[in-house]
Design a protein around this motif. Structure first.
Motif, PDB file in Angstrom:
ATOM      1  N   ALA A 294      -3.445  16.604   8.866  1.00  0.00           N
ATOM      2  CA  ALA A 294      -2.416  16.755   7.845  1.00  0.00           C
ATOM      3  C   ALA A 294      -1.055  16.785   8.521  1.00  0.00           C
ATOM      4  N   ARG A 295      -0.024  16.471   7.725  1.00  0.00           N
ATOM      5  CA  ARG A 295       1.332  16.452   8.264  1.00  0.00           C
ATOM      6  C   ARG A 295       2.313  16.779   7.152  1.00  0.00           C
ATOM      7  N   VAL A 296       3.293  17.632   7.441  1.00  0.00           N
ATOM      8  CA  VAL A 296       4.397  17.885   6.517  1.00  0.00           C
ATOM      9  C   VAL A 296       5.689  17.887   7.324  1.00  0.00           C
ATOM     10  N   GLN A 297       6.811  17.679   6.647  1.00  0.00           N
ATOM     11  CA  GLN A 297       8.098  17.816   7.315  1.00  0.00           C
ATOM     12  C   GLN A 297       8.735  19.113   6.867  1.00  0.00           C
ATOM     13  N   GLY A 298       9.090  19.948   7.831  1.00  0.00           N
ATOM     14  CA  GLY A 298       9.719  21.220   7.549  1.00  0.00           C
ATOM     15  C   GLY A 298      11.214  21.145   7.769  1.00  0.00           C
ATOM     16  N   ASP A 299      11.695  21.654   8.901  1.00  0.00           N
ATOM     17  CA  ASP A 299      13.109  21.625   9.242  1.00  0.00           C
ATOM     18  C   ASP A 299      13.447  20.266   9.845  1.00  0.00           C
ATOM     19  N   LYS A 300      14.259  19.470   9.152  1.00  0.00           N
ATOM     20  CA  LYS A 300      14.573  18.127   9.618  1.00  0.00           C
ATOM     21  C   LYS A 300      15.388  18.120  10.899  1.00  0.00           C
ATOM     22  N   SER A 301      15.940  19.264  11.284  1.00  0.00           N
ATOM     23  CA  SER A 301      16.647  19.360  12.563  1.00  0.00           C
ATOM     24  C   SER A 301      15.692  19.431  13.742  1.00  0.00           C
TER      25      SER A 301
ATOM     26  N   LEU B 150      -0.841   8.214   7.785  1.00  0.00           N
ATOM     27  CA  LEU B 150      -1.899   9.227   7.812  1.00  0.00           C
ATOM     28  C   LEU B 150      -2.584   9.335   6.458  1.00  0.00           C
ATOM     29  N   LYS B 151      -3.902   9.362   6.503  1.00  0.00           N
ATOM     30  CA  LYS B 151      -4.706   9.702   5.338  1.00  0.00           C
ATOM     31  C   LYS B 151      -5.216  11.126   5.544  1.00  0.00           C
ATOM     32  N   PRO B 152      -4.582  12.096   4.896  1.00  0.00           N
ATOM     33  CA  PRO B 152      -4.907  13.499   5.183  1.00  0.00           C
ATOM     34  C   PRO B 152      -6.370  13.824   4.888  1.00  0.00           C
ATOM     35  N   THR B 153      -6.934  14.643   5.755  1.00  0.00           N
ATOM     36  CA  THR B 153      -8.277  15.158   5.532  1.00  0.00           C
ATOM     37  C   THR B 153      -8.244  16.658   5.242  1.00  0.00           C
ATOM     38  N   ALA B 154      -7.042  17.202   5.152  1.00  0.00           N
ATOM     39  CA  ALA B 154      -6.846  18.608   4.792  1.00  0.00           C
ATOM     40  C   ALA B 154      -5.548  18.705   3.998  1.00  0.00           C
ATOM     41  N   ASN B 155      -5.418  19.745   3.205  1.00  0.00           N
ATOM     42  CA  ASN B 155      -4.255  19.910   2.331  1.00  0.00           C
ATOM     43  C   ASN B 155      -3.407  21.085   2.805  1.00  0.00           C
ATOM     44  N   VAL B 156      -2.160  20.792   3.172  1.00  0.00           N
ATOM     45  CA  VAL B 156      -1.224  21.834   3.582  1.00  0.00           C
ATOM     46  C   VAL B 156      -0.355  22.217   2.392  1.00  0.00           C
ATOM     47  N   ARG B 157      -0.234  23.508   2.159  1.00  0.00           N
ATOM     48  CA  ARG B 157       0.567  24.003   1.038  1.00  0.00           C
ATOM     49  C   ARG B 157       1.771  24.769   1.562  1.00  0.00           C
ATOM     50  N   THR B 158       2.956  24.422   1.067  1.00  0.00           N
ATOM     51  CA  THR B 158       4.173  25.152   1.421  1.00  0.00           C
ATOM     52  C   THR B 158       4.273  26.387   0.541  1.00  0.00           C
TER      53      THR B 158
END
Length: 386
Positions: free
Chosen positions: A351-358, A42-50
């Protein structure tokens, strides 16, 4: 049909069982043997902030347990395992945590000063919103799968035996009870009952959505979304277990092995119905109706007709959650704990992030420009997008 479609248009302008436990504890349909789709680069086109993440100690434990976080003015309320807790929306700081008797299997809901949940032992429990102190516990006779918001002194509990029971908010006294017979085999779980005006609307394992008077429990209307078909019990499952969405006077709901439909809540007339099978449910605004089906595809449909606008197949067999609308994006979780922000205009992942790996089994919940996610391990996270 023309009349109900017109009514739905006016409404828009104004504005997912215990019998299954005998064979399996999984909430998902049987695995086809085909591996989940690998995620594309993925080439993000938006920025996700934790913003923050915290381990709540309230893991789901079993796949079929789907505990939805609840947001109020200052806190995120969660539950799981044998505890319930409240966490600051600002920084994730713990406000209180309470141990309950049994494993939490339904909730969390809130309202009128209380926090409401239910357990595998069949107990409905109310906690004080400010302190977490147990206010009352009422035995309901069957595992609690979902809880409505509280309104006008009543909160409704959906149990695994097909019952919906209205309890007094202050005392836990049972005020009314309604039953819809469950089939021999069903997906384990239940959609969260909606409270709209003076109605509470619930989905059942026999493929129906029913509206009841919140005060008396009297049935007001009923819609059949799915009828049993096929030769095997698996083929004949018809559960309405996914999240429903009220928008103006329109209700959108979906069933497994059945249909997704636009329903006029004044009289229960179906304005349209389309053949989409979903055990996760829907979200909607006047511009689009969104769902993830049992194959893992994410769809955008026209709210007035059910006609498809686009389909995202990047998450096939990744067990995506129901989508959550956040401005111009949908947020969807998957079985590996990835969260995907999908552009609602074109169906592309931005956009993509990994949160809870479970992994995730319940949809994110939103509050303003922030989404909160509760994973299977009990990891609570807050994100926003820029």
């Amino acid at each position: 049909m023309k009349h109900t479609t017109t009514a739905l248009l006016m409404a828009l302008a104004l504005s997912g069982c215990s019998t299954f436990s005998q064979m399996t504890s999984a909430v998902m349909p049987a695995n086809t043997g085909t591996p989940p789709k690998a995620l594309k680069e993925l080439k993000p086109t938006a920025n996700v902030r934790t913003l923050w993440q915290v381990s709540t100690g309230s893991g789901a434990g079993k796949d079929y347990v789907r505990i939805h976080p609840q947001i109020d003015e200052s806190a995120v309320l969660v539950a799981g395992g044998s505890s319930a807790s409240a966490w600051s929306k600002v920084n994730g700081g713990r406000i209180w945590q309470t141990t309950v008797d049994g494993t939490v299997t339904g909730g969390v809901s809130s309202g009128e000063g209380g926090v409401f949940l239910g357990t595998d032992k069949g107990n409905a429990i109310a906690l004080d919103r400010q302190t977490g102190k147990v206010l009352w516990s009422t035995p309901l006779g069957s595992e609690v799968l979902a809880v409505s918001p509280a309104k006008n002194g009543i909160v409704a509990f959906r149990t695994g035996d097909g019952n919906l029971q209205g309890l007094a908010v202050k005392t836990g006294q049972r005020l009314w009870q309604q039953e819809r017979k469950s089939p021999t085999l069903s997906l384990r779980g239940a959609s969260t009952p909606l409270v709209v005006g003076g109605m509470v609307i619930a989905g059942f394992d026999n493929g129906v959505v029913t509206a009841f008077d919140m005060q008396s429990g009297k049935g007001l209307w009923e819609v059949t979304l799915s009828v049993p078909r096929g030769s095997s019990d698996l083929d004949r499952m018809t559960d309405v277990d996914g999240e429903m969405k009220a928008l103006g006077e329109a209700l959108f709901a979906a069933s497994y092995n059945g249909r997704i439909a636009g329903i006029n809540m004044r009289d229960g007339n179906v304005a349209w119905a389309a053949p989409y099978s979903s055990y996760t449910g829907v979200d909607a605004d006047p511009n689009g109706l969104y769902t993830s089906n049992d194959a893992g595809d994410v769809w955008k449909l026209e709210p007035l007709s059910g006609n498809p606008v686009w389909k995202l197949d990047d998450l096939e067999r990744r067990q995506p959650t129901a989508p959550t609308l956040l401005g111009q994006f949908l947020v969807v979780g998957d079985y590996q704990g990835y969260l995907h922000w999908v552009n609602t205009s074109n169906g592309q992942i931005a956009a993509r992030v990994q949160g809870d790996k479970s992994g995730y089994t319940v949809a994110p919940v939103k509050d303003g420009n922030t989404v909160y996610t509760l994973g299977k391990s009990g990891l609570l996270s807050a994100f926003n997008i820029q």
